[in-house]
Scaffold this motif. Structure first.
Motif, PDB file in Angstrom:
ATOM      1  N   LYS A   1      31.217  19.818 -23.598  1.00 12.08           N
ATOM      2  CA  LYS A   1      32.207  20.779 -24.084  1.00 12.08           C
ATOM      3  C   LYS A   1      33.180  21.177 -22.974  1.00 12.08           C
ATOM      4  O   LYS A   1      34.399  21.224 -23.183  1.00 12.08           O
ATOM      5  CB  LYS A   1      31.500  22.018 -24.635  1.00 12.08           C
ATOM      6  N   GLN A   2      32.651  21.454 -21.780  1.00 13.43           N
ATOM      7  CA  GLN A   2      33.524  21.854 -20.676  1.00 13.43           C
ATOM      8  C   GLN A   2      34.416  20.707 -20.226  1.00 13.43           C
ATOM      9  O   GLN A   2      35.600  20.900 -19.946  1.00 13.43           O
ATOM     10  CB  GLN A   2      32.696  22.355 -19.492  1.00 13.43           C
TER      11      GLN A   2
ATOM     12  N   GLN B   1      25.140  19.309 -23.855  1.00 15.80           N
ATOM     13  CA  GLN B   1      26.086  19.831 -24.847  1.00 15.80           C
ATOM     14  C   GLN B   1      27.152  20.706 -24.189  1.00 15.80           C
ATOM     15  O   GLN B   1      28.344  20.576 -24.459  1.00 15.80           O
ATOM     16  CB  GLN B   1      25.330  20.618 -25.913  1.00 15.80           C
ATOM     17  N   GLY B   2      26.711  21.600 -23.304  1.00 15.70           N
ATOM     18  CA  GLY B   2      27.654  22.458 -22.604  1.00 15.70           C
ATOM     19  C   GLY B   2      28.524  21.685 -21.635  1.00 15.70           C
ATOM     20  O   GLY B   2      29.712  21.984 -21.465  1.00 15.70           O
ATOM     21  N   ARG B   3      27.937  20.665 -21.011  1.00 13.90           N
ATOM     22  CA  ARG B   3      28.683  19.843 -20.050  1.00 13.90           C
ATOM     23  C   ARG B   3      29.810  19.082 -20.751  1.00 13.90           C
ATOM     24  O   ARG B   3      30.951  19.060 -20.275  1.00 13.90           O
ATOM     25  CB  ARG B   3      27.704  18.881 -19.375  1.00 13.90           C
TER      26      ARG B   3
ATOM     27  N   PRO C   1      27.739  22.867 -16.655  1.00 15.27           N
ATOM     28  CA  PRO C   1      26.530  23.355 -17.313  1.00 15.27           C
ATOM     29  C   PRO C   1      25.368  22.376 -17.168  1.00 15.27           C
ATOM     30  O   PRO C   1      25.557  21.157 -17.139  1.00 15.27           O
ATOM     31  CB  PRO C   1      26.967  23.479 -18.780  1.00 15.27           C
TER      32      PRO C   1
END
Length: 259
Positions: A139-140, A135-137, A131
């Motif tokens: 999380k993944q 934040q998305g990075r 991502p």
């Protein structure tokens, strides 16, 4: 579905050239980008744009052409179509319409990088692009923290450093990573190092934040406890006198906290 070179035009396979010369139409991710390839190999087949933002009318147009007896080749800007490139929708539509889909294999940055990375290649997983937002990075990456297979990512050059820093935060300083950059091109770079060292290297050399990048991350190492301590063994023996192996092991795991 025709694979094209990821950099060096000499990597174009002869069959791919023959196909592109013989079909009625070539659906290309970016027709302006593909002109150089066409000129290099003397391919005069008409081009039509097909990319992620193409509407259903474009898909229907191409499928209609095939159903009318024409042949169409699909190419992306570089490498094998559909691998983080456009094409899924048209292949899906073609198969749903009973149209025969024929792959013409060739270059793929994922496999090219893996072959030269020196990381385990018997089991690997391709995650595409991480991502764009941190934040998305994070999380993944946390979801992949215990993945034991070699992890492969594509990354844009302007996000390379922040992605490496987030990998370091989540995976730790010592997890090994490989940066495969500008594969088959003039400034091809393949470097393997622990994440902390790789981050320092990229920070110190801004040239490493240019061009097409593939990141390969060593999978997590699972520690296996070979022997149970004496108390855990005693508990297991007592439980086995009264319960099945499945019930005893489940209860013993809860009592001792061991797997």
């Amino acid at each position: 579905i025709v694979a094209t070179p990821i950099g060096n035009l000499n990597d174009m396979v002869p069959r791919a050239v023959e196909i592109l010369q013989s079909v009625d139409l070539i659906a290309a991710e970016d027709t302006r980008h593909s002109v150089r390839l066409m000129q290099h190999f003397g391919i005069k087949t008409p081009l039509k744009a097909y990319h992620d933002h193409s509407g259903n009318d474009t898909v229907e147009y191409l499928i209609g052409k095939i159903q009318a007896g024409q042949s169409i080749a699909l190419i992306s800007d570089a490498g094998t179509p559909l691998i983080s490139d456009p094409g899924y929708r048209i292949v899906d539509a073609a198969m749903s319409a009973g149209v025969k889909v024929i792959p013409i294999p060739g270059a793929s940055a994922v496999i090219t990088a893996l072959s030269a990375a020196g990381l385990p290649s018997d089991r690997f997983v391709f995650e595409g692009f991480l991502p764009a937002k941190q934040q998305g990075r994070i999380k993944q990456l946390k979801a992949l923290q215990e993945e034991t297979r070699t992890l492969i990512f594509y990354e844009a050059p302007h996000r390379l450093l922040v992605s490496l820093q987030d990998m370091q935060t989540v995976m730790g300083d010592e997890r090994e990573v490989v940066l495969a950059r500008e594969l088959t091109k003039t400034y091809e770079t393949i470097k393997r190092a622990p994440l902390a060292e790789m981050v320092e290297w990229v920070v110190a050399d801004s040239n490493q934040q240019r061009g097409e990048c593939v990141l390969l991350l060593r999978g997590a190492v699972v520690e296996v406890v070979s022997e149970l301590d004496s108390e855990a063994r005693r508990i297991m023996d007592v439980l086995l006198d009264e319960l099945s192996v499945k019930q005893a092991s489940s209860l013993a795991a809860k009592i001792t906290g061991l797997k």
